[in-house]
Design an enzyme around this catalytic site. Structure first.
Site, PDB file in Angstrom:
ATOM      1  N   CYS A 146      37.707  45.229  48.898  1.00 15.99           N
ATOM      2  CA  CYS A 146      37.316  46.334  49.785  1.00 15.99           C
ATOM      3  C   CYS A 146      36.616  47.406  48.945  1.00 15.99           C
ATOM      4  O   CYS A 146      36.918  48.588  49.033  1.00 15.99           O
ATOM      5  CB  CYS A 146      38.515  46.895  50.541  1.00 15.99           C
ATOM      6  SG  CYS A 146      39.929  47.332  49.519  1.00 15.99           S
ATOM      7  N   LYS A 152      46.123  39.790  56.079  1.00 11.59           N
ATOM      8  CA  LYS A 152      45.235  38.629  56.072  1.00 11.59           C
ATOM      9  C   LYS A 152      46.036  37.338  56.168  1.00 11.59           C
ATOM     10  O   LYS A 152      45.556  36.352  56.742  1.00 11.59           O
ATOM     11  CB  LYS A 152      44.356  38.656  54.827  1.00 11.59           C
ATOM     12  CG  LYS A 152      43.325  39.798  54.815  1.00 11.59           C
ATOM     13  CD  LYS A 152      42.423  39.722  53.614  1.00 11.59           C
ATOM     14  CE  LYS A 152      41.372  40.838  53.654  1.00 11.59           C
ATOM     15  NZ  LYS A 152      41.963  42.178  53.529  1.00 11.59           N
ATOM     16  N   ASP A 159      55.222  37.287  38.851  1.00  7.83           N
ATOM     17  CA  ASP A 159      55.226  38.266  37.768  1.00  7.83           C
ATOM     18  C   ASP A 159      53.798  38.481  37.299  1.00  7.83           C
ATOM     19  O   ASP A 159      53.036  37.507  37.132  1.00  7.83           O
ATOM     20  CB  ASP A 159      56.070  37.771  36.588  1.00  7.83           C
ATOM     21  CG  ASP A 159      57.532  37.604  36.960  1.00  7.83           C
ATOM     22  OD1 ASP A 159      58.036  38.437  37.734  1.00  7.83           O
ATOM     23  OD2 ASP A 159      58.167  36.641  36.474  1.00  7.83           O
TER      24      ASP A 159
END
Length: 391
Positions: free
Chosen positions: A332, A213, A258
């Site tokens: 998704c 993307k 992180d």
């Protein structure tokens, strides 16, 4: 390999796939590849036949099978040609005994079938989750004109999208090698369209992963502006630089974060971004056409953890958006807990300072504050997409 030996090979591979699903091991694609690496005697026809048999069997089984043989017996129960190959000859599976019980058929484990139904995915919509996916590509406008498109494709509803038959060797083409095209599902392309990234903007892809993307956003920005790609997965993020170089996407900045420290490590971007894309970690229920064994891996507790991470990342992203800017939330997944429910929960938390914007996408249907695409209705992977505006 004889046809019977191919069946036995598929059973052995299925045993490995089932064990990996139970223990969070390697994906089925890698297991198949590794199995054949150790067995160089198998020809290309054998590899194709065995792989096809493995994935047909995975798609047929709803619950996690007891073992590979039980899984294959389910397929053989409806195929006399296949059941006849259980003949006990050399390298063949042993004859089928009267007491043997095949694995259970179905779309997914029972708890997931129920969760999908409660989210409006049942009947043909549910069975379509296990169809074979086509191969979609996006024409990279940063490299447009460098090479001809491979033959055999047809346009999709995405502005720069083309679709090819499953198995097309797209990465062997000059267009791919020269960065003119990228493999990207049409639904994923539409999620990037929802971001409405423009030249000169400052944009963040907060969960960039391997950068699919990110590259689409870079093309929409015509290479102009600031585009920051971040992730907490070093291995996945390391795939982006060579992809960006091939695509000519020179504006991309990369930052490894992180876990649970994203807000601190992005303090220099607070309130600065025109758009933040949150393609959040999720259950992947919309991608079963490509990874059918993934439905055996998911548990209710894992789903709860995904939902918690998604909520936290949305809250982090909201602090990065400038007044008047936009936040695009994508998963998704087809489960409302990760889609419409998650989006509404975000709006409830942030109050009147944010609003959900309607999306005029060429595919999908409204679902809560966003839009949902499904394999059965739209022919894409399953996605939930919402866009929020900071007032």
């Amino acid at each position: 390999m004889t046809p019977a030996a191919r069946v036995q090979a598929a059973i052995e591979i299925l045993d490995l796939v089932i064990a990996a699903a139970r223990n969070n091991g390697a994906p089925a694609d890698r297991i198949v590849a590794d199995w054949f690496k150790a067995r160089r005697f198998a020809g290309s026809g054998d590899r194709r036949a065995v792989r096809d048999l493995v994935f047909r069997t995975i798609r047929a089984c709803g619950e996690v099978p007891e073992n590979g043989r039980a899984a294959m017996l389910l397929l053989a129960a409806g195929d006399a040609t296949l059941s006849d190959l259980f003949d006990g000859s050399r390298h063949a599976p042993a004859p089928i005994a009267s007491h043997e019980v095949p694995a259970h058929s179905g779309v997914a484990p029972a708890w997931l079938v129920e969760a999908l139904a409660l989210s409006g995915i049942d009947g043909p919509e549910a069975t379509a989750l296990l169809d074979r996916a086509p191969l979609d590509i996006r024409v990279n406008m940063l490299r447009a004109g460098r090479a001809e498109l491979p033959p055999g494709g047809e346009r999709t509803v995405a502005p720069n999208g083309w679709r090819y038959p499953h198995g097309t060797p797209i990465e062997d083409t000059a267009a791919w090698r020269e960065g003119m095209i990228e493999v990207q599902d049409t639904g994923s392309q539409l999620a990037c369209e929802a971001a409405s990234a423009r030249p000169g903007e400052s944009v963040i892809d907060l969960c960039a992963g391997g950068g699919g993307k990110t590259l689409a956003l870079a093309a929409a920005m015509e290479g102009l502006g600031r585009l920051l790609a971040t992730d907490t997965d070093r291995t996945r993020l390391s795939r982006l630089p060579p992809r960006a170089e091939r695509a000519g996407a020179n504006l991309i900045e990369i930052r490894l974060l992180d876990p649970n420290r994203e807000a601190q490590q992005l303090a220099d971007w607070q309130g600065q971004a025109d758009a933040v894309l949150v393609d959040a970690p999720c259950s992947g229920t919309g991608t079963w056409r490509r990874n059918p064994e993934a439905r055996w891996r998911l548990t209710p507790s894992q789903l709860e953890r995904y939902v918690a991470v998604q909520a936290r990342l949305l809250d982090v992203a909201a602090t990065l958006v400038r007044p008047g800017g936009r936040l695009i939330y994508v998963t998704c997944s087809l489960l409302d807990a990760e889609g419409a429910g998650q989006a509404q929960a975000f709006l409830d938390r942030v109050g009147p300072g944010w609003t959900a914007e309607p999306l005029a996408l060429p595919a999908g249907r409204p679902r809560g504050p966003g839009v949902r695409l499904t394999p059965g209705h739209d022919g894409t992977d399953g996605f939930f997409i919402a866009r929020f505006r900071a007032l």
